[in-house]
Structure formats: C-alpha cells, structure tokens
Write an enzyme that holds these catalytic residues in place. Structure first.
Site, PDB file in Angstrom:
ATOM      1  CE  LYS A 193      -1.843   2.078   3.682  1.00 57.99           C
ATOM      2  NZ  LYS A 193      -2.738   2.149   4.846  1.00 57.99           N
ATOM      3  CG  ASP A 224      -8.794   7.770  10.003  1.00 62.17           C
ATOM      4  OD1 ASP A 224     -10.023   8.337  10.167  1.00 62.17           O
ATOM      5  OD2 ASP A 224      -7.953   8.506  10.212  1.00 62.17           O
ATOM      6  N   GLY A 227     -10.477   3.291   4.002  1.00 56.73           N
ATOM      7  CA  GLY A 227      -9.906   3.094   2.726  1.00 56.73           C
ATOM      8  C   GLY A 227      -8.897   2.029   2.440  1.00 56.73           C
TER       9      GLY A 227
HETATM   10  C1  R5P Z   1      -1.409   3.361   8.405  1.00 58.13           C
HETATM   11  O1  R5P Z   1      -0.389   3.020   8.345  1.00 58.13           O
HETATM   12  C2  R5P Z   1      -2.125   2.797   9.496  1.00 58.13           C
HETATM   13  O2  R5P Z   1      -1.647   1.650   9.925  1.00 58.13           O
HETATM   14  C3  R5P Z   1      -3.515   2.358   8.867  1.00 58.13           C
HETATM   15  O3  R5P Z   1      -3.367   1.403   7.808  1.00 58.13           O
HETATM   16  C4  R5P Z   1      -4.468   3.592   8.597  1.00 58.13           C
HETATM   17  O4  R5P Z   1      -4.400   4.531   9.264  1.00 58.13           O
HETATM   18  C5  R5P Z   1      -5.754   3.578   8.193  1.00 58.13           C
HETATM   19  O5  R5P Z   1      -6.318   4.601   7.816  1.00 58.13           O
HETATM   20  P1  R5P Z   1      -7.430   4.351   6.682  1.00 58.13           P
HETATM   21  O6  R5P Z   1      -8.592   3.293   7.252  1.00 58.13           O
HETATM   22  O7  R5P Z   1      -8.099   5.717   6.653  1.00 58.13           O
HETATM   23  O8  R5P Z   1      -7.242   3.651   5.331  1.00 58.13           O
END
Ligand code: R5P
Length: 314
Positions: A193, A224, A227
C-alpha cells in the site's frame, strides 16, 4: 507502591473507564471536568490525592484536541494536588501517525504530544498498539506498551476459522500481523500500500504472499476512513479467498467508514474499545467490539504493586 491507588477518567471513554474500574475493584474517583462559555476547559478534583498513585484513563480520540487538553489539565491539577505518581492510561494515542519528518516542513506531532504530557507532569504512559513502536522513545518516562493481539487471537481462535491467513495492509504493520499469525498458527501476507498525499488517499499495488483460497484476516492498528481495508478487500476478490475478516485495534471510523465497510466484502470487522464506537458503528451488524478493559485493569494493578506485566504478553 505503599500509596493509595486512585483511578480517574476524563470524558473521552467513560464506558471503558467504568469497565476497568469494575475489573480492578477500584471506584472511579470524583472529578468535575467542564467547559466555560468561552470554550476553555476547567477541572476540579474532588478527592484527596495527596501522596496517591493516580491512574488517569483518557484516550485522545475524537474530539482529539479537547480530549488531549483535558488530559493535560487533569495532569496539572493532580500534580498541584500533590499526587505521588501520575500514570496516564491512553489506550488510543492520537497523532501517532505523525511520527517522522518524511517531507520538508512537516511536524512530528507524536513527539510534541509526548513532550506536552511530560511537561504537564505525567510520570508514566500506559498505551495500546502505538502506530509505531518507536514512539515509546519519544518519552523520557516509562511507557508500558500493551497489545491487542492476545484479545484478538483468543476471539479468532474461538471462531475456528478454516485456512486462515493474516494480511497486513502495508509493510509498516508486518511485525504486528506476523505476531497475530504466529498465535493463530497460520501464514502471513503483506499488501503493498502506498500513500499518494497527505489526504488519507492510498493505492494498493499488490499482495505479497499466498492468500488464494484462504480465509483472509486483515489486521491493522487503526481503521480510520476504512480506505486501506476496503481497497485490500476489493483486490482480494481476484484471489478467490473464502471469506474476509478484519481486525483493527482502534476503531476511529471517520467519515463514511462504516458505510464503506457495510458495502465491502468484509464479513466482520473486529475492533477494541480503546475508542467508543460512533453510533453508526454500534448499529452496524458487521462491526464487533472486543474489550481490553480487563487487560488494562491487570496492568494498572500490577504497575501499582510494581510487578512485571509480562503475563499480559503471553
Ligand atoms: C497506516 O499506516 C495505518 O496503519 C492504517 O493502515 C491507516 O491509518 C488506516 O487508515 P484508513 O482507514 O483511513 O485507510
């Protein structure tokens, strides 16, 4: 410690604090916390804390800046009331993703928050699944870093999942996912990712590891916007996985996260109660909340009597 254990909570997650108090067998101490008409916060501690070993439970979840400020002024009030030791129980540590200067002219807010807590008078931090282990080093006071992995592993093992594989959405979470895979005695895969800017947007390029025909368990520290998980769930459709489950310690669940999870191929999303569930999430049949209250209560009792916490990592 010979001093008395006192348990306080701010407003960030009262249900969690009440559950911790029940498990610890210690009542929540009396505190008034309110805002004046001008939006300034005020705190008044109504119990004597002179010489006490105080634990303040306050995750810095939404409203992040208010909950952080309330924590700082609670620490200040406790220090001025002569508490012997102030232990901050911050199950969710906000700003943790701002942990490095990886672009010109950006802050390291996780370090700034560590400095604010220390200057306010915190003597110890107890937290759960920091976004990055090295945030512990932002503090020059002890940090007891606890993990949700035993809680998730117990639950997932009880589900007797067929052919599980744990998948970390990105390389940053690989160690965390490996630890869960070890407990579930299964394989590990990693999503490639990449962030495309500072606006929550990501692209998923590939999945590294053997996931074909297995039951995917996506494991991350934070959900969060959702996504990252929804994207990986979409890509997994091409790998003919049996089912997709997701487990994330901190259910931030911003914006349309709950709707996106509902529409996705994810069967169930497991989160812990480090953060109270937003109403939409509490009413979503796909989202299951597991409690870390007992783990926190054990940690608090053991820290108070100065015993090792290693039992919590087994
Ligand atoms: C990022 O490095 C974290 O480990 C999570 O993958 C990320 O914060 C998730 O955010 P979202 O749900 O907005 O993709």
């Amino acid at each position: 410690m010979n001093s008395k254990l006192k348990l306080f909570t701010g407003k960030a997650n009262r249900p969690l604090a009440e559950e911790v108090a029940r498990f610890a067998g210690v009542p929540l101490a009396d505190i008034d916390l309110f805002k004046f008409a001008n939006d300034e916060s005020f705190v008044k501690i109504n119990d004597n804390v002179r010489g006490a070993d105080v634990f303040v439970i306050q995750p810095t979840c939404r409203p992040v800046n208010d909950n952080l400020m309330d924590l700082l002024i609670m620490i200040d009030a406790l220090k001025r009331a002569s508490a012997q030791r102030i232990n901050c129980v911050i199950p969710y540590y906000a700003y943790a993703r701002s942990d490095k200067k990886d672009q010109p002219r950006v802050p390291i807010t996780a370090k700034l928050v560590a400095d604010l807590l220390t200057v306010a008078g915190a003597d110890r931090i107890i937290t759960v699944d920091l976004h990055a282990e090295q945030i512990q080093g932002f503090f020059n006071i002890p940090v007891d870093h606890l993990y949700s992995i035993p809680t998730f592993a117990r639950y997932l093992l009880s589900m007797e999942i067929e052919d599980p594989v744990v998948i970390s959405p990105d390389s940053g979470g690989a160690n965390r996912a490996r630890a869960l895979a070890k407990r579930l005695n299964c394989g590990l895969a990693i999503g490639d990712k990449r962030r495309t800017g500072n606006d929550d947007q990501t692209v998923l390029l590939n999945i590294i590891g053997d996931v074909c025909g297995k039951t995917a368990i996506l494991f991350d520290d934070i959900i969060d916007t959702g996504g990252s998980l929804v994207k990986i769930a979409d890509v997994l459709k091409d790998y003919e996985v049996k089912k997709i489950y997701a487990a994330c310690t901190h259910g931030v669940l911003s914006g349309a996260a709950v709707k996106n999870i509902e529409k996705s191929a994810i069967e169930k999303l497991f989160v812990t109660n480090t953060i109270p569930l937003p109403e939409a999430a509490a009413n979503c049949p796909k989202i299951v909340q597991l409690s870390i209250a007992e783990m926190l209560a054990i940690a608090i009792k053991k820290i108070h009597i100065e015993e090792s916490l290693s039992i919590l990592f087994k």
